[in-house]
Design an enzyme around this catalytic site. Structure first.
Site, PDB file in Angstrom:
ATOM      1  N   CYS A  36      37.833  44.848  78.420  1.00 24.47           N
ATOM      2  CA  CYS A  36      36.773  44.261  77.603  1.00 24.47           C
ATOM      3  C   CYS A  36      37.363  43.324  76.543  1.00 24.47           C
ATOM      4  CB  CYS A  36      35.964  45.383  76.953  1.00 24.47           C
ATOM      5  SG  CYS A  36      34.826  44.840  75.683  1.00 24.47           S
ATOM      6  N   CYS A  39      36.098  43.770  72.984  1.00 24.32           N
ATOM      7  CA  CYS A  39      36.670  44.988  72.391  1.00 24.32           C
ATOM      8  C   CYS A  39      38.008  44.677  71.723  1.00 24.32           C
ATOM      9  CB  CYS A  39      36.893  46.051  73.458  1.00 24.32           C
ATOM     10  SG  CYS A  39      35.394  46.643  74.267  1.00 24.32           S
TER      11      CYS A  39
END
Length: 286
Positions: A36, A39
């Site tokens: 991700c 993230c």
């Protein structure tokens, strides 16, 4: 013992985090994954804030791929997802990589600012009679708070307790007309005026008059500097001592140098005035 700021959450410690930790302080659950990209942008921001807030909240990082049972329990459908938990219950949440400014605004709703902790620590020290030790904490709090007026009043009170009238005066003189109506400001100004009046003693005025007639008299300068230091006019005292040493680094067999060093030490660790004159003295001597 310092509180842990960041931990990785697994099923083994999840219950402890959700129940015990969230009962003691705010817990921020960060659901993330290696693949991700948002993230990876958000994670360092959260970790930076966790360090800055120094244990006021716990950042609990949950790898959504490795901790699928926990992720499913929270119904997480996209990453990153961040949840704020108090007493076992979510009180705030967001999805996606919010900017640091937005996260700070969320934290302000749930936590005192970092500088408020400094003020509390300083008050604890002052209540134990350690007023000098409280001063650097209050200076730091004043800086961190972007020089909020109310924090400045607390700092000025500490300065007056330490008989640092000139420093307190420098801090208070910039008050706006509206701020001057503050009762605490009025009380501090009354104390300050009394202290400033006391600092202009007949002995100091007499020495100043003598020095005006004999401006190169180093003995007079040194005597006046000591009187000024005792009257909490530290900057004037240090400037006089520096002028002596600029002409003779070893004046009075080194007594002038020792006197100036004692004056600097007396200001306390972390004092900006002390740091400034320490640099000047070091430059002069070395």
């Amino acid at each position: 013992m310092n509180a842990v700021n960041v931990i990785d959450v697994t099923e083994a410690n999840f219950q402890q985090v959700m129940v015990e930790e969230s009962a003691q302080r705010l817990v921020i659950l960060d659901f993330w994954a290696e693949w991700c990209a948002p993230c990876k942008a958000l994670g360092p921001i959260l970790e930076k804030l966790a360090q800055e807030y120094a244990g006021q909240f716990l950042l609990a990082k949950i790898n959504a791929d490795e901790q699928q049972a926990i992720t499913a329990q929270f119904g997480i459908r996209s990453l990153p997802t961040v949840a704020f938990v108090k007493n076992g219950q979510p009180v705030d949440a967001f999805q996606g990589a919010e900017p640091e400014s937005a996260i700070r605004e969320r934290l302000q709703q749930h936590l005192p600012a970092p500088w408020e902790g400094l003020i509390e620590d300083a008050r604890q020290l002052a209540s134990n009679g350690q007023v000098a030790e409280a001063l650097p904490l209050l200076r730091e709090a004043y800086t961190q708070s972007d020089e909020q007026f109310e924090v400045g009043l607390i700092l000025a009170d500490c300065l007056l307790q330490l008989k640092r009238a000139n420093d307190a005066n420098e801090l208070l003189k910039g008050a706006t007309l509206e701020q001057q109506l503050n009762p605490q400001y009025k009380e501090l100004m009354s104390r300050l005026e009394l202290m400033l009046d006391a600092a202009d003693s007949p002995e100091i005025r007499e020495l100043q008059a003598q020095l005006a007639e004999d401006p190169d008299n180093a003995d007079l300068k040194m005597e006046l500097a000591v009187q000024l230091q005792q009257a909490d006019r530290a900057e004037e005292a240090l400037e006089l001592m520096l002028s002596i040493l600029q002409k003779d680094k070893n004046y009075a067999d080194g007594a002038a140098r020792k006197t100036m060093l004692d004056m600097i030490s007396g200001l306390g660790k972390g004092d900006p005035l002390a740091a400034r004159y320490q640099r000047k003295l070091f430059t002069l001597l070395y």
